[in-house]
Design a protein around this motif. Structure first.
Motif, PDB file in Angstrom:
ATOM      1  N   ARG A  12       2.778  21.278   3.743  1.00 44.14           N
ATOM      2  CA  ARG A  12       3.645  22.428   4.013  1.00 44.14           C
ATOM      3  C   ARG A  12       2.865  23.736   3.887  1.00 44.14           C
ATOM      4  O   ARG A  12       3.077  24.687   4.650  1.00 44.14           O
ATOM      5  CB  ARG A  12       4.818  22.422   3.048  1.00 44.14           C
ATOM      6  CG  ARG A  12       5.769  21.250   3.262  1.00 44.14           C
ATOM      7  CD  ARG A  12       6.948  21.334   2.347  1.00 44.14           C
ATOM      8  NE  ARG A  12       7.859  20.206   2.554  1.00 44.14           N
ATOM      9  CZ  ARG A  12       9.010  20.058   1.929  1.00 44.14           C
ATOM     10  NH1 ARG A  12       9.397  20.973   1.059  1.00 44.14           N
ATOM     11  NH2 ARG A  12       9.779  19.014   2.167  1.00 44.14           N
ATOM     12  N   LEU A  13       1.979  23.777   2.903  1.00 43.80           N
ATOM     13  CA  LEU A  13       1.183  24.994   2.720  1.00 43.80           C
ATOM     14  C   LEU A  13       0.298  25.233   3.928  1.00 43.80           C
ATOM     15  O   LEU A  13       0.195  26.364   4.448  1.00 43.80           O
ATOM     16  CB  LEU A  13       0.344  24.861   1.452  1.00 43.80           C
ATOM     17  CG  LEU A  13      -0.541  26.055   1.097  1.00 43.80           C
ATOM     18  CD1 LEU A  13       0.316  27.291   0.873  1.00 43.80           C
ATOM     19  CD2 LEU A  13      -1.390  25.747  -0.137  1.00 43.80           C
ATOM     20  N   ILE A  14      -0.344  24.145   4.418  1.00 45.66           N
ATOM     21  CA  ILE A  14      -1.203  24.286   5.598  1.00 45.66           C
ATOM     22  C   ILE A  14      -0.377  24.698   6.804  1.00 45.66           C
ATOM     23  O   ILE A  14      -0.762  25.591   7.570  1.00 45.66           O
ATOM     24  CB  ILE A  14      -1.931  22.951   5.860  1.00 45.66           C
ATOM     25  CG1 ILE A  14      -2.928  22.670   4.725  1.00 45.66           C
ATOM     26  CG2 ILE A  14      -2.628  22.976   7.203  1.00 45.66           C
ATOM     27  CD1 ILE A  14      -3.572  21.310   4.810  1.00 45.66           C
ATOM     28  N   ALA A  15       0.764  24.056   6.981  1.00 43.73           N
ATOM     29  CA  ALA A  15       1.624  24.392   8.128  1.00 43.73           C
ATOM     30  C   ALA A  15       2.062  25.846   8.067  1.00 43.73           C
ATOM     31  O   ALA A  15       2.074  26.558   9.086  1.00 43.73           O
ATOM     32  CB  ALA A  15       2.837  23.459   8.155  1.00 43.73           C
ATOM     33  N   ALA A  16       2.434  26.318   6.859  1.00 40.74           N
ATOM     34  CA  ALA A  16       2.882  27.700   6.722  1.00 40.74           C
ATOM     35  C   ALA A  16       1.758  28.679   7.039  1.00 40.74           C
ATOM     36  O   ALA A  16       1.959  29.680   7.747  1.00 40.74           O
ATOM     37  CB  ALA A  16       3.414  27.932   5.308  1.00 40.74           C
ATOM     38  N   MET A  17       0.573  28.383   6.532  1.00 38.71           N
ATOM     39  CA  MET A  17      -0.549  29.292   6.763  1.00 38.71           C
ATOM     40  C   MET A  17      -0.949  29.306   8.233  1.00 38.71           C
ATOM     41  O   MET A  17      -1.218  30.365   8.812  1.00 38.71           O
ATOM     42  CB  MET A  17      -1.735  28.888   5.881  1.00 38.71           C
ATOM     43  CG  MET A  17      -1.449  29.040   4.386  1.00 38.71           C
ATOM     44  SD  MET A  17      -2.854  28.617   3.356  1.00 38.71           S
ATOM     45  CE  MET A  17      -3.946  29.974   3.715  1.00 38.71           C
ATOM     46  N   ILE A  18      -0.969  28.111   8.870  1.00 37.53           N
ATOM     47  CA  ILE A  18      -1.333  28.067  10.290  1.00 37.53           C
ATOM     48  C   ILE A  18      -0.286  28.777  11.129  1.00 37.53           C
ATOM     49  O   ILE A  18      -0.594  29.517  12.069  1.00 37.53           O
ATOM     50  CB  ILE A  18      -1.501  26.597  10.734  1.00 37.53           C
ATOM     51  CG1 ILE A  18      -2.743  25.999  10.065  1.00 37.53           C
ATOM     52  CG2 ILE A  18      -1.605  26.501  12.244  1.00 37.53           C
ATOM     53  CD1 ILE A  18      -2.955  24.533  10.354  1.00 37.53           C
ATOM     54  N   ALA A  19       0.969  28.556  10.783  1.00 33.88           N
ATOM     55  CA  ALA A  19       2.039  29.236  11.523  1.00 33.88           C
ATOM     56  C   ALA A  19       1.920  30.737  11.380  1.00 33.88           C
ATOM     57  O   ALA A  19       2.105  31.490  12.354  1.00 33.88           O
ATOM     58  CB  ALA A  19       3.397  28.751  11.014  1.00 33.88           C
ATOM     59  N   LEU A  20       1.595  31.199  10.167  1.00 35.52           N
ATOM     60  CA  LEU A  20       1.441  32.640   9.956  1.00 35.52           C
ATOM     61  C   LEU A  20       0.279  33.187  10.768  1.00 35.52           C
ATOM     62  O   LEU A  20       0.382  34.248  11.411  1.00 35.52           O
ATOM     63  CB  LEU A  20       1.249  32.918   8.466  1.00 35.52           C
ATOM     64  CG  LEU A  20       1.099  34.380   8.073  1.00 35.52           C
ATOM     65  CD1 LEU A  20       2.356  35.156   8.447  1.00 35.52           C
ATOM     66  CD2 LEU A  20       0.833  34.515   6.568  1.00 35.52           C
ATOM     67  N   VAL A  21      -0.844  32.449  10.748  1.00 30.05           N
ATOM     68  CA  VAL A  21      -2.017  32.906  11.502  1.00 30.05           C
ATOM     69  C   VAL A  21      -1.720  32.924  12.996  1.00 30.05           C
ATOM     70  O   VAL A  21      -2.078  33.869  13.721  1.00 30.05           O
ATOM     71  CB  VAL A  21      -3.215  31.997  11.177  1.00 30.05           C
ATOM     72  CG1 VAL A  21      -4.364  32.283  12.134  1.00 30.05           C
ATOM     73  CG2 VAL A  21      -3.657  32.211   9.738  1.00 30.05           C
ATOM     74  N   LEU A  22      -1.067  31.864  13.486  1.00 30.44           N
ATOM     75  CA  LEU A  22      -0.714  31.820  14.904  1.00 30.44           C
ATOM     76  C   LEU A  22       0.201  32.978  15.287  1.00 30.44           C
ATOM     77  O   LEU A  22       0.017  33.633  16.323  1.00 30.44           O
ATOM     78  CB  LEU A  22      -0.028  30.488  15.225  1.00 30.44           C
ATOM     79  CG  LEU A  22      -0.937  29.266  15.278  1.00 30.44           C
ATOM     80  CD1 LEU A  22      -0.102  28.009  15.458  1.00 30.44           C
ATOM     81  CD2 LEU A  22      -1.951  29.399  16.418  1.00 30.44           C
ATOM     82  N   LEU A  23       1.167  33.245  14.434  1.00 33.84           N
ATOM     83  CA  LEU A  23       2.110  34.322  14.725  1.00 33.84           C
ATOM     84  C   LEU A  23       1.404  35.663  14.798  1.00 33.84           C
ATOM     85  O   LEU A  23       1.573  36.446  15.747  1.00 33.84           O
ATOM     86  CB  LEU A  23       3.215  34.340  13.670  1.00 33.84           C
ATOM     87  CG  LEU A  23       4.269  35.434  13.832  1.00 33.84           C
ATOM     88  CD1 LEU A  23       5.019  35.255  15.145  1.00 33.84           C
ATOM     89  CD2 LEU A  23       5.241  35.425  12.654  1.00 33.84           C
ATOM     90  N   VAL A  24       0.568  35.914  13.758  1.00 32.47           N
ATOM     91  CA  VAL A  24      -0.138  37.187  13.730  1.00 32.47           C
ATOM     92  C   VAL A  24      -1.093  37.304  14.909  1.00 32.47           C
ATOM     93  O   VAL A  24      -1.177  38.338  15.586  1.00 32.47           O
ATOM     94  CB  VAL A  24      -0.882  37.344  12.386  1.00 32.47           C
ATOM     95  CG1 VAL A  24      -1.760  38.584  12.405  1.00 32.47           C
ATOM     96  CG2 VAL A  24       0.121  37.413  11.237  1.00 32.47           C
ATOM     97  N   GLY A  25      -1.835  36.204  15.197  1.00 32.71           N
ATOM     98  CA  GLY A  25      -2.794  36.233  16.298  1.00 32.71           C
ATOM     99  C   GLY A  25      -2.117  36.452  17.635  1.00 32.71           C
ATOM    100  O   GLY A  25      -2.579  37.252  18.461  1.00 32.71           O
ATOM    101  N   LEU A  26      -0.996  35.729  17.852  1.00 33.50           N
ATOM    102  CA  LEU A  26      -0.297  35.881  19.129  1.00 33.50           C
ATOM    103  C   LEU A  26       0.302  37.272  19.276  1.00 33.50           C
ATOM    104  O   LEU A  26       0.281  37.864  20.366  1.00 33.50           O
ATOM    105  CB  LEU A  26       0.805  34.810  19.250  1.00 33.50           C
ATOM    106  CG  LEU A  26       0.286  33.372  19.389  1.00 33.50           C
ATOM    107  CD1 LEU A  26       1.447  32.395  19.401  1.00 33.50           C
ATOM    108  CD2 LEU A  26      -0.547  33.213  20.664  1.00 33.50           C
ATOM    109  N   VAL A  27       0.821  37.819  18.193  1.00 29.64           N
ATOM    110  CA  VAL A  27       1.395  39.177  18.274  1.00 29.64           C
ATOM    111  C   VAL A  27       0.320  40.197  18.572  1.00 29.64           C
ATOM    112  O   VAL A  27       0.473  41.071  19.452  1.00 29.64           O
ATOM    113  CB  VAL A  27       2.126  39.509  16.953  1.00 29.64           C
ATOM    114  CG1 VAL A  27       2.505  40.980  16.917  1.00 29.64           C
ATOM    115  CG2 VAL A  27       3.376  38.650  16.816  1.00 29.64           C
ATOM    116  N   ILE A  28      -0.827  40.072  17.862  1.00 33.67           N
ATOM    117  CA  ILE A  28      -1.915  41.027  18.108  1.00 33.67           C
ATOM    118  C   ILE A  28      -2.436  40.876  19.532  1.00 33.67           C
ATOM    119  O   ILE A  28      -2.676  41.862  20.242  1.00 33.67           O
ATOM    120  CB  ILE A  28      -3.039  40.807  17.077  1.00 33.67           C
ATOM    121  CG1 ILE A  28      -2.542  41.200  15.679  1.00 33.67           C
ATOM    122  CG2 ILE A  28      -4.276  41.597  17.456  1.00 33.67           C
ATOM    123  CD1 ILE A  28      -3.538  40.935  14.573  1.00 33.67           C
ATOM    124  N   GLY A  29      -2.618  39.613  19.974  1.00 33.49           N
ATOM    125  CA  GLY A  29      -3.094  39.379  21.328  1.00 33.49           C
ATOM    126  C   GLY A  29      -2.136  39.937  22.358  1.00 33.49           C
ATOM    127  O   GLY A  29      -2.567  40.568  23.348  1.00 33.49           O
TER     128      GLY A  29
END
Length: 784
Positions: A12-29
């Protein structure tokens, strides 16, 4: 919820961190892409604005250039002379030559009256408004745009001076592809010229720069020109009105290819996507590493807690992290310590007696089980204090506990080699000692018995005990703990009925007990499923020899054990609490048989035996009334027989029940009279109507003078009390005649008839009728 895969803490921790990174990356992109797109769009629009200025500048410079050329023409002496000559051929020639020199696409020469003097057009010239000539007179020239024959023109009007105004030179310059290419080359945009004949008409393209496809040209021609931009998915556009008065009948359109403009955007977008992807990969790897580092101590603590739960005593894991995880590890360590302490307390409490400190029942059974598993031989000594409950009631529990402690100390002293000494019940002690020979064991147990019963000093007061002791040889007398408990209890029960100080288990006692248990269990089924049999023994009137009554006798043929005596299973029914069900069953069976006899014309009353426990059964009267409801005869012809001993167990309760039954109307009889200890005063109080002399006084009546005296006296006494007398056990004609002589009322015995099945009773009644003469004949020796 389904029981499918559920990720753990680390997952769950990995999923949460990856989801957060994906969200931030996609928003910035996405934000960067929007910013780059808007930037490229702004650049295109700015280029279009520059293009618009260049277009206007090019058109203005071209107009100035053309005006300067036309000014040279109108000031040329030859041209002016030709106009002044009035010769049409000369004028036409001069107009054509000079208009070619000025680069005009067409030229007109008009006099002051507005008449056409000469024209280079082969068709009708365009109409020129009067205002154009007035403006040209005041400004020196006028400029208008005109759309003729599918082509746009810039038309300039210049006066031709003589002296004085001689004519007007009207010149047209086409807005053609060359001009569009020139503007496109300078502005870097594509250019189109379009025009319409009226405000309601659609625009028509009449010139474009090179490189535009025809479809686009057609789309632009059909697009609205009221806005600065045209809607198009392939180009950024800008519309320029070319008229001097702000009219939009003739326009220039500047176009920049969106694909060409956004090519740089797409390139940057690709680079940005690669950068974001690289950042995401790096962030995912970083999340995995962080999650692994964060999850490792959690897993260590989970393994630690699991080991504690499985009863192990593991070492606390070495956790590098501090804070909450270290506190959790320390808490688990403290919990382990307290858990082990509590387990030790529970284990001690589960295996020890809290009063004496000896082992308890569990401890002894565990030792016995180990003994059975190891096939060791051992002797079990059991001891019960007979008076412990009385001691507790009279002297208090504290004194009773001191008695138990004193006894436990004596047992430990006298049995030093015991495998275990345990207190297994309130007043029960058991000890497992090594096997001894019979003589040695007898001496040991007698000595132990004497020691235990010797005065025990409690609070400086000598106190004597009475004990019951038993012994068992293991594994000879019991092969497992279940047999041990069952046979030990049986031995204690036997010991309490014997005077010997020590009782040894006798093989076979348990089998008898198990047989009784089986009979108790099967009796319930026999009653419920109607497996009991009913027999009936006739009672005859001794005076007339007539069959007047039958006694119901219940019989049980066990499917495995065969015939079970009534005394045995009735006793077991009383012990197991089934006697009331059995009595109710017998009442119903007898009532049913009596109704069937009445149906075939056999008129007999019935007698039913009651147990002593039935006399304390409040529902007895109701069952009797219910069983014989709507019977064809009166209830006085139902005789309920109760034994003399049953009446004496609880005379008051028995008297109350008998009174209820008597109020119901049934006849009451005292069965087995003479074997009990009832007094005449008690008998007089009982609401009975009949005495039944026990057969032990009748069986040898003809040869035993004492029995004759007892039976005769009983008959006289009963008659004196107003009771009828029934004699059972008549097995000879002489005994019948004696009873007949003494006035006995009813007789019953094998001489008259054995008990018969209900279906055989009518035939038995016929045979008794045939014997009536024999039974009513008075013997000569008794006739005196």
């Amino acid at each position: 919820m389904s029981s499918g895969f559920r990720p753990g803490f680390r997952g769950r921790l990995i999923a949460a961190m990856i989801a957060l990174v994906l969200l931030v990356g996609l928003v910035i992109g996405a934000l960067l892409m929007v910013y780059l797109f808007e930037d490229e769009k702004s650049r295109a629009l700015e280029k279009l604005s520059i293009g618009e200025g260049l277009t206007r500048e090019v058109l203005a410079r071209r107009t100035d250039l053309v005006l300067s050329r036309l000014d040279v023409v109108v000031k040329d002496f030859g041209f002016r002379s030709a106009v002044a000559s009035g010769d049409p051929a000369t004028i036409d020639s001069a107009l054509e030559n000079h208009s070619r020199r000025a680069g005009a696409d067409f030229a007109l020469l008009i006099n002051n009256s507005g008449d056409l003097l000469a024209s280079t057009l082969s068709r009708r010239p365009p109409e020129m408004p009067e205002s154009s000539f007035k403006e040209a007179r005041s400004r020196g020239f006028t400029r208008t745009l005109s759309f003729m024959d599918g082509q746009g023109y810039e038309i300039l009007v210049i006066p031709v001076e003589g002296p004085g105004l001689r004519a007007w030179l009207v010149s047209g310059f086409a807005l053609d592809q060359a001009l569009a290419n020139s503007i496109a080359r300078l502005s870097g945009t594509d250019v189109t010229f379009r025009a319409r004949t009226s405000s309601e008409a659609s625009f028509q393209l009449f010139a474009t720069s090179e490189g535009l496809d025809l479809n686009l040209e057609q789309a632009l021609a059909e697009s609205s020109g009221n806005r600065n931009f045209l809607e198009n998915v392939h180009y950024f556009t800008r519309i320029i009105d070319l008229g001097d008065q702000g009219t939009d009948d003739m326009q220039a359109t500047l176009l920049i290819s969106r694909e060409a403009s956004l090519r740089n955007y797409y390139k940057r977008a690709g680079e940005l996507a690669l950068l974001v992807s690289a950042i995401l990969v790096f962030a995912i790897l970083l999340a995995l590493i962080i999650a692994r580092n964060l999850g490792r101590p959690v897993l260590q603590l989970a393994d630690y807690a699991r080991a504690v739960g499985e009863g192990e005593t593991p070492q606390p894991p070495a956790i590098r992290a501090g804070g909450e995880l270290r506190q959790l590890r320390d808490a688990l360590g403290d919990m382990l310590v307290r858990l082990r302490e509590r387990e030790a307390q529970i284990r001690y409490a589960a295996t020890h007696d809290d009063v004496t400190g000896l082992g308890n029942r569990n401890a002894l059974m565990q030792s016995a089980q180990e003994l059975f598993a190891g096939k060791d031989h051992c002797t079990l000594i059991g001891l019960r204090l007979n008076d412990l409950s009385d001691i507790n009631d009279t002297l208090g529990l504290e004194f009773g506990d001191k008695v138990l402690s004193g006894v436990s100390q004596r047992l430990q002293t006298e049995l030093p080699d015991a495998r275990i000494v345990a207190r297994t019940g309130g007043a029960e002690f058991l000890a497992l000692i090594p096997a001894h020979g019979a003589d040695t064991l007898n001496g040991l147990t007698r000595q132990l018995h004497d020691v235990i019963e010797s005065p025990l000093h409690i609070n400086r007061t000598p106190f004597s005990l009475r004990v019951t002791m038993v012994t068992m040889e293991l594994p000879a007398d019991a092969a497992n703990t279940h047999e041990l408990r069952r046979r030990l209890n049986l031995t204690f029960e036997m010991a309490q009925q014997r005077p010997e100080p020590v009782t040894r288990y006798q093989p076979g006692q348990d089998e008898s007990h198990l047989r009784e248990l089986q009979l108790i269990s099967d009796l319930h089924t026999a009653i419920a499923e109607n497996h009991l049999h009913m027999n009936y023994q006739p009672k005859l009137n001794i005076g007339s020899g007539r069959l007047v009554q039958v006694e119901a006798l219940v019989r049980w043929i066990h499917p495995e054990l065969g015939f079970i005596s009534p005394e045995e299973f009735i006793f077991l029914a009383e012990q197991s609490g089934q006697i009331h069900d059995l009595t109710a069953h017998i009442l119903n069976r007898v009532a049913g048989d009596a109704r069937q006899w009445a149906a075939v014309g056999l008129d007999v009353s019935v007698a039913i035996n009651l147990s002593a426990m039935d006399l304390t059964w409040p529902a007895l009267t109701g069952h009797v009334a219910e069983a014989f409801a709507n019977w064809h005869q009166g209830l006085e012809r139902i005789t309920l027989e109760v034994t003399e001993s049953a009446l004496m167990e609880d005379p008051e309760e028995a008297l109350a029940t008998l009174n209820k039954l008597r109020e119901l109307g049934v006849t009451l009889s005292v069965d087995d009279f003479g074997t009990g200890y009832s007094s005449l005063s008690q008998l007089r109080k009982m609401p009975v109507q009949e005495l039944k002399i026990d057969k032990s006084f009748v069986l040898k009546l003809e040869s035993e003078p004492q029995d004759q005296l007892i039976v005769k006296s009983t008959i006289d006494m009963a008659h004196g009390l107003g009771l009828k007398v029934v004699a059972e056990g008549i097995e000879s004609l002489n005994a019948w005649h004696l009873l007949q002589q003494w006035g006995c009322d009813l007789g019953q015995g094998f001489y008259l008839s054995r008990p018969v099945a209900p279906v055989d009773l009518p035939e038995t009644a016929k045979s008794l009728v045939a014997r009536r003469q024999e039974l009513t004949q008075i013997a000569p020796e008794h006739s005196r």
